[in-house]
Design an enzyme around this catalytic site. Sequence first.
Site, mmCIF file in Angstrom:
data_model
loop_
_atom_site.group_PDB
_atom_site.id
_atom_site.type_symbol
_atom_site.label_atom_id
_atom_site.label_comp_id
_atom_site.label_asym_id
_atom_site.label_seq_id
_atom_site.Cartn_x
_atom_site.Cartn_y
_atom_site.Cartn_z
ATOM 1 N N VAL A 1 65.512 -55.607 60.935
ATOM 2 C CA VAL A 1 66.831 -55.394 59.970
ATOM 3 C C VAL A 1 67.814 -54.625 60.978
ATOM 4 O O VAL A 1 68.719 -54.864 60.949
ATOM 5 C CB VAL A 1 66.583 -55.115 58.516
ATOM 6 C CG1 VAL A 1 66.022 -56.143 57.573
ATOM 7 C CG2 VAL A 1 65.805 -53.655 58.641
ATOM 8 N N ASN A 2 67.361 -53.583 61.543
ATOM 9 C CA ASN A 2 67.937 -52.643 62.351
ATOM 10 C C ASN A 2 68.834 -53.706 63.549
ATOM 11 O O ASN A 2 69.925 -53.594 63.659
ATOM 12 C CB ASN A 2 67.327 -51.742 62.912
ATOM 13 C CG ASN A 2 66.975 -50.648 61.884
ATOM 14 O OD1 ASN A 2 67.560 -50.404 60.959
ATOM 15 N ND2 ASN A 2 66.064 -49.838 62.138
ATOM 16 N N VAL B 1 65.557 -51.074 74.792
ATOM 17 C CA VAL B 1 65.975 -49.550 74.971
ATOM 18 C C VAL B 1 64.504 -48.699 74.753
ATOM 19 O O VAL B 1 64.085 -48.925 73.594
ATOM 20 C CB VAL B 1 67.247 -49.254 74.609
ATOM 21 C CG1 VAL B 1 67.670 -47.750 74.589
ATOM 22 C CG2 VAL B 1 68.575 -50.006 74.796
ATOM 23 N N GLY C 1 71.915 -49.932 73.674
ATOM 24 C CA GLY C 1 71.627 -51.489 73.628
ATOM 25 C C GLY C 1 72.839 -52.321 73.630
ATOM 26 O O GLY C 1 72.966 -53.421 74.370
ATOM 27 N N ILE D 1 65.451 -57.751 75.492
ATOM 28 C CA ILE D 1 66.205 -56.541 75.915
ATOM 29 C C ILE D 1 65.637 -55.299 75.038
ATOM 30 O O ILE D 1 65.021 -55.652 74.033
ATOM 31 C CB ILE D 1 67.782 -56.930 75.059
ATOM 32 C CG1 ILE D 1 68.691 -55.811 75.489
ATOM 33 C CG2 ILE D 1 67.727 -57.304 73.738
ATOM 34 C CD1 ILE D 1 70.182 -56.075 74.967
ATOM 35 N N ARG E 1 67.991 -44.596 69.315
ATOM 36 C CA ARG E 1 69.015 -44.258 67.968
ATOM 37 C C ARG E 1 70.438 -44.180 68.655
ATOM 38 O O ARG E 1 71.329 -44.324 67.942
ATOM 39 C CB ARG E 1 68.520 -42.807 67.538
ATOM 40 C CG ARG E 1 68.681 -41.667 68.883
ATOM 41 C CD ARG E 1 68.050 -40.478 68.309
ATOM 42 N NE ARG E 1 67.712 -39.555 69.138
ATOM 43 C CZ ARG E 1 68.804 -38.626 69.796
ATOM 44 N NH1 ARG E 1 70.000 -38.665 69.184
ATOM 45 N NH2 ARG E 1 68.425 -38.055 70.832
ATOM 46 N N LYS E 2 70.409 -44.185 70.133
ATOM 47 C CA LYS E 2 71.963 -44.174 70.571
ATOM 48 C C LYS E 2 72.080 -45.756 70.836
ATOM 49 O O LYS E 2 71.987 -46.419 71.800
ATOM 50 C CB LYS E 2 71.926 -43.546 72.252
ATOM 51 C CG LYS E 2 71.535 -42.200 71.886
ATOM 52 C CD LYS E 2 71.533 -41.401 73.027
ATOM 53 C CE LYS E 2 71.084 -39.830 72.901
ATOM 54 N NZ LYS E 2 71.887 -39.172 72.058
ATOM 55 N N TYR F 1 73.385 -56.665 65.838
ATOM 56 C CA TYR F 1 73.845 -57.966 66.359
ATOM 57 C C TYR F 1 75.105 -58.526 65.499
ATOM 58 O O TYR F 1 76.074 -58.863 66.015
ATOM 59 C CB TYR F 1 72.656 -58.897 66.374
ATOM 60 C CG TYR F 1 71.767 -58.834 67.423
ATOM 61 C CD1 TYR F 1 71.956 -58.162 68.489
ATOM 62 C CD2 TYR F 1 70.339 -59.325 67.085
ATOM 63 C CE1 TYR F 1 71.127 -57.741 69.691
ATOM 64 C CE2 TYR F 1 69.391 -58.703 68.064
ATOM 65 C CZ TYR F 1 69.700 -58.148 69.222
ATOM 66 O OH TYR F 1 68.773 -57.702 70.260
#
Lengths: 230, 230
Positions: free
Chosen positions: A194-195, A155, A166, A153, A161-162, A200
């Site tokens: 970590v982001n 983007v 996602g 997956i 950042r949007k 998730y």
Amino acid sequence: MAVTAPHPPPPASTVPFHCSSPLFTRVRLAVTSDVPHIHKLIHQMAIYQRLTHLFSATESSLSLNLFSSPPFRSFTVFILEVSPIPFSENSPHNSNPNYTPVVRTLDSELPVDDPERENFKAEDENVVVAGFVLFFPNFPSLLGKPGFFVEAIAVRDCYRRKEDLGRILLLAVVNQAVKMDYCQVEWAVLDWDVNAIKFYEEMGAPILAEWRICIIICDALRVHKNAYES
Amino acid sequence: MAVTAPHPPPPASTVPFHCSSPLFTRVRLAVTSDVPHIHKLIHQMAIYQRLTHLFSATESSLSLNLFSSPPFRSFTVFILEVSPIPFSENSPHNSNPNYTPVVRTLDSELPVDDPERENFKAEDENVVVAGFVLFFPNFPSLLGKPGFFVEAIAVRDCYRRKEDLGRILLLAVVNQAVKMDYCQVEWAVLDWDVNAIKFYEEMGAPILAEWRICIIICDALRVHKNAYES
């Protein structure tokens, strides 16, 4: 995700000016003409994952393998497109018998500066490919029912950042799973990302801390096959 | 795996007596009449994995989902059988057009004491089901070619110490991958299962330390779907 407003809004005359414009988004089934975009997106994902040494997908291997079975029963790709104007209702994608595209409108604070716009232009002049998701059925044996495994997956950078994009992609898979009465959606994430993990977890998908992945790649397979049979 | 013999063998008259008998093994495609055995094996795997709280597979969910597509193109199960006498060459499994059973003979030091023999008896009187593997195609996107994902693999307790049986099952999947020109075989393992990890590492399948698995189960999916769409 609704944002609460703990303070009353300021009087209208003091609302700061924003160069605000909506962003129209569409998730649709991929078709063979999307393969060059899918190939570029997988390469960008390899860069993000620091795994370019493994990248060997070609446009022809993707064309050969991604469209040989009906969607959802085997490998399936959704394409995420964005446009500054509404999507045409006469698009041929709207008459795809396997999937009705999902169109949403996002509030966008600023126009997106997309340095790769030319590389990711869709058939329609205003439309740009912003991401994709590749998934297929899996079979969680303890549950005894099929689910989906999200293999990839992504983007694109300028839209990442949007986080709603996602979310829109992942929820398109989730909604398809629910529609087919599938039991779960599963995927893998890198432990240093970590982001992604935070994203998730906020979606209700915690990490299963105890599980690890093992892999044998093809050449090793052949070596072991010979070693065993000799 | 050949064992080297650093010392010359002792004279024949001093070779100690072993109650040795060969064990005949067969890996074949599962058929619908195997479902009760597959169901029991998944339950035993859940016990071993300390995950019985997740076990909800039923014989009917397995019957419904495991045989709806041609083998190898979707969910596929191999059954591992053992017998003290050679397998019949007239077995109907030998004429399965999708897969020719793989038969091997193992040296067995002692007859196996199988307390569940009655529960796992196969159609042929002498044959017992000793394990299974459930797998399906996946699509490692960086490689751009299909592979197999091994969802579940188990050898019954009394046969587990014979690690060759686990190896035979996994290699049956590996050989099928090589035959189909698939790129890799992949699976997940619990981080506390040091015996399994050691076994896989010895087979040339190291742990991919950085990857973690995320999951959303069905009820959570529905909650999120509603949360998103409301």
